[in-house]
Design a protein around this motif. Sequence first.
Motif, PDB file in Angstrom:
ATOM      1  N   PRO A 168       0.820  -1.208   0.000  1.00 59.20           N
ATOM      2  CA  PRO A 168       0.000   0.000   0.000  1.00 59.20           C
ATOM      3  C   PRO A 168       0.856   1.262   0.000  1.00 59.20           C
ATOM      4  O   PRO A 168       2.057   1.227   0.255  1.00 59.20           O
ATOM      5  CB  PRO A 168      -0.787  -0.128   1.310  1.00 59.20           C
ATOM      6  CG  PRO A 168       0.073  -0.975   2.190  1.00 59.20           C
ATOM      7  CD  PRO A 168       0.758  -1.941   1.272  1.00 59.20           C
ATOM      8  N   ALA A 169       0.201   2.383  -0.280  1.00 61.65           N
ATOM      9  CA  ALA A 169       0.883   3.662  -0.205  1.00 61.65           C
ATOM     10  C   ALA A 169       1.354   3.897   1.221  1.00 61.65           C
ATOM     11  O   ALA A 169       0.664   3.564   2.181  1.00 61.65           O
ATOM     12  CB  ALA A 169      -0.062   4.778  -0.641  1.00 61.65           C
ATOM     13  N   LEU A 171       2.418   6.459   4.140  1.00 64.26           N
ATOM     14  CA  LEU A 171       2.326   7.825   4.641  1.00 64.26           C
ATOM     15  C   LEU A 171       3.222   7.965   5.863  1.00 64.26           C
ATOM     16  O   LEU A 171       3.117   7.181   6.810  1.00 64.26           O
ATOM     17  CB  LEU A 171       0.886   8.177   5.013  1.00 64.26           C
ATOM     18  CG  LEU A 171      -0.109   8.324   3.859  1.00 64.26           C
ATOM     19  CD1 LEU A 171      -1.491   8.671   4.395  1.00 64.26           C
ATOM     20  CD2 LEU A 171       0.354   9.399   2.881  1.00 64.26           C
ATOM     21  N   ARG A 198       3.535  11.615   1.798  1.00 69.45           N
ATOM     22  CA  ARG A 198       3.611  10.291   1.172  1.00 69.45           C
ATOM     23  C   ARG A 198       5.060   9.977   0.837  1.00 69.45           C
ATOM     24  O   ARG A 198       5.769  10.815   0.275  1.00 69.45           O
ATOM     25  CB  ARG A 198       2.743  10.246  -0.083  1.00 69.45           C
ATOM     26  CG  ARG A 198       2.741   8.888  -0.778  1.00 69.45           C
ATOM     27  CD  ARG A 198       1.620   8.794  -1.778  1.00 69.45           C
ATOM     28  NE  ARG A 198       1.649   7.539  -2.497  1.00 69.45           N
ATOM     29  CZ  ARG A 198       0.635   7.056  -3.209  1.00 69.45           C
ATOM     30  NH1 ARG A 198      -0.501   7.756  -3.279  1.00 69.45           N
ATOM     31  NH2 ARG A 198       0.725   5.906  -3.835  1.00 69.45           N
ATOM     32  N   GLU A 229      -1.288  -0.551   9.347  1.00 71.74           N
ATOM     33  CA  GLU A 229      -1.975  -0.616   8.057  1.00 71.74           C
ATOM     34  C   GLU A 229      -3.393  -0.060   8.186  1.00 71.74           C
ATOM     35  O   GLU A 229      -4.024  -0.185   9.234  1.00 71.74           O
ATOM     36  CB  GLU A 229      -2.057  -2.067   7.569  1.00 71.74           C
ATOM     37  CG  GLU A 229      -0.721  -2.747   7.364  1.00 71.74           C
ATOM     38  CD  GLU A 229      -0.124  -2.452   6.005  1.00 71.74           C
ATOM     39  OE1 GLU A 229      -0.811  -1.782   5.199  1.00 71.74           O
ATOM     40  OE2 GLU A 229       1.013  -2.881   5.760  1.00 71.74           O
ATOM     41  N   GLU A 233      -8.324   2.170   3.421  1.00 71.83           N
ATOM     42  CA  GLU A 233      -7.841   3.249   2.565  1.00 71.83           C
ATOM     43  C   GLU A 233      -6.668   2.830   1.697  1.00 71.83           C
ATOM     44  O   GLU A 233      -6.193   3.620   0.873  1.00 71.83           O
ATOM     45  CB  GLU A 233      -7.426   4.449   3.420  1.00 71.83           C
ATOM     46  CG  GLU A 233      -8.584   5.093   4.185  1.00 71.83           C
ATOM     47  CD  GLU A 233      -8.150   6.347   4.907  1.00 71.83           C
ATOM     48  OE1 GLU A 233      -6.956   6.713   4.820  1.00 71.83           O
ATOM     49  OE2 GLU A 233      -9.011   6.980   5.557  1.00 71.83           O
ATOM     50  N   LYS A 235      -3.567   2.141   2.720  1.00 67.93           N
ATOM     51  CA  LYS A 235      -2.407   2.915   3.136  1.00 67.93           C
ATOM     52  C   LYS A 235      -1.701   2.239   4.309  1.00 67.93           C
ATOM     53  O   LYS A 235      -2.308   1.501   5.077  1.00 67.93           O
ATOM     54  CB  LYS A 235      -2.825   4.343   3.553  1.00 67.93           C
ATOM     55  CG  LYS A 235      -3.431   5.165   2.434  1.00 67.93           C
ATOM     56  CD  LYS A 235      -3.887   6.519   2.958  1.00 67.93           C
ATOM     57  CE  LYS A 235      -4.531   7.345   1.844  1.00 67.93           C
ATOM     58  NZ  LYS A 235      -5.037   8.651   2.352  1.00 67.93           N
ATOM     59  N   GLN A 236      -0.429   2.533   4.399  1.00 70.39           N
ATOM     60  CA  GLN A 236       0.361   2.136   5.548  1.00 70.39           C
ATOM     61  C   GLN A 236       0.908   3.404   6.192  1.00 70.39           C
ATOM     62  O   GLN A 236       1.436   4.284   5.514  1.00 70.39           O
ATOM     63  CB  GLN A 236       1.523   1.231   5.152  1.00 70.39           C
ATOM     64  CG  GLN A 236       2.367   0.763   6.338  1.00 70.39           C
ATOM     65  CD  GLN A 236       3.616   0.023   5.897  1.00 70.39           C
ATOM     66  OE1 GLN A 236       4.437   0.560   5.162  1.00 70.39           O
ATOM     67  NE2 GLN A 236       3.757  -1.223   6.331  1.00 70.39           N
ATOM     68  N   HIS A 237       0.780   3.507   7.504  1.00 65.63           N
ATOM     69  CA  HIS A 237       1.224   4.693   8.232  1.00 65.63           C
ATOM     70  C   HIS A 237       2.472   4.370   9.036  1.00 65.63           C
ATOM     71  O   HIS A 237       2.520   3.351   9.739  1.00 65.63           O
ATOM     72  CB  HIS A 237       0.125   5.193   9.171  1.00 65.63           C
ATOM     73  CG  HIS A 237      -1.093   5.691   8.472  1.00 65.63           C
ATOM     74  ND1 HIS A 237      -1.317   7.024   8.208  1.00 65.63           N
ATOM     75  CD2 HIS A 237      -2.160   5.016   7.948  1.00 65.63           C
ATOM     76  CE1 HIS A 237      -2.470   7.163   7.579  1.00 65.63           C
ATOM     77  NE2 HIS A 237      -3.002   5.961   7.404  1.00 65.63           N
TER      78      HIS A 237
END
Length: 304
Positions: A168-169, A171, A198, A229, A233, A235-237
């Motif tokens: 994943p994207a 952030l 990002r 994760e 969305e 995304k990975q934070h």
Amino acid sequence: MSGQDYRQLRDAFGAFMTGVTVVTTLDDDGAPIGFTANSFSSVSLDPPLLLVSLAKTSRNFQHFAAAKSFAVNILAEHQKAISNTFGRPVADRFSGIDWRTEQSGAPILPEVSAWFDCRMERVIDAGDHAIMLGRIEAFDANNEPGLGYYRGTYFTPAKSGVAAAGGPAVLVSAILEQDGRVLLVERNDGALSLPEARAARSGTSTALGELIAASGLEASPGFIYAVYEDPDEGKQHIAFLCPSSNGQPKQGHFHALTPDTLHRVADEALRTMLTRLADESRLGNFGVYFGNQRSGQVRRVAQE
């Protein structure tokens, strides 16, 4: 300094999360020698330089100080055993290792994340250590996650969700802390959030550096405070706790993590993380969170 001061200084150095390398060369008889080191750093792209430091008390010090070349092997996540072998007084550290050479003849270890074959540029005296400055003659790297080291213990980022190549994207958030307060920015809807960006191909470290620079503050990169994760969305934070000493923020304001402040944080996962930070700051006992936006676990890294 007293013995206790040395211990405290060593612990303070240990707050910096690093990778793990094995530095190698050949002795006067052509036999391979090496040692485990996390005191490795890139220095320059033009010319291509790196450095690694070696204690003068090391039994290999004289061999490395006189060497014309050496290699730095960045260990992969699964190579803890190799790190332990090269960090202990083992008679033959290369026993059972199918090493090879490149241009300089220094041993290159198998299955490492990256290696650098270096000509010795200079040996610099530095107190009880010496700094070996190497000019990179050849190198290679792959997608194998590297082995990490933090506060006296190993850290495996990919198995904990830090490395997400092809996933994943990513952030990156900066928890810029100053005098017990955290820098928060106001979104268009009035909710508070952390500065975030990002991560592009250049990686999380570059994204974090850009966030710190954009804040206008003097801050250290700090360490990973949370990795989670958000599959909803895609995304990975990754949040870094970054102590800030000076400067006024170019955007946002420093806030004490009071219930009123936390109430203004709309994102539930972020609010939970900042609530944990407020509690841990009072106790002085920090951990790293791994999981997803709803549930996970906090690992006291020094106890792993």
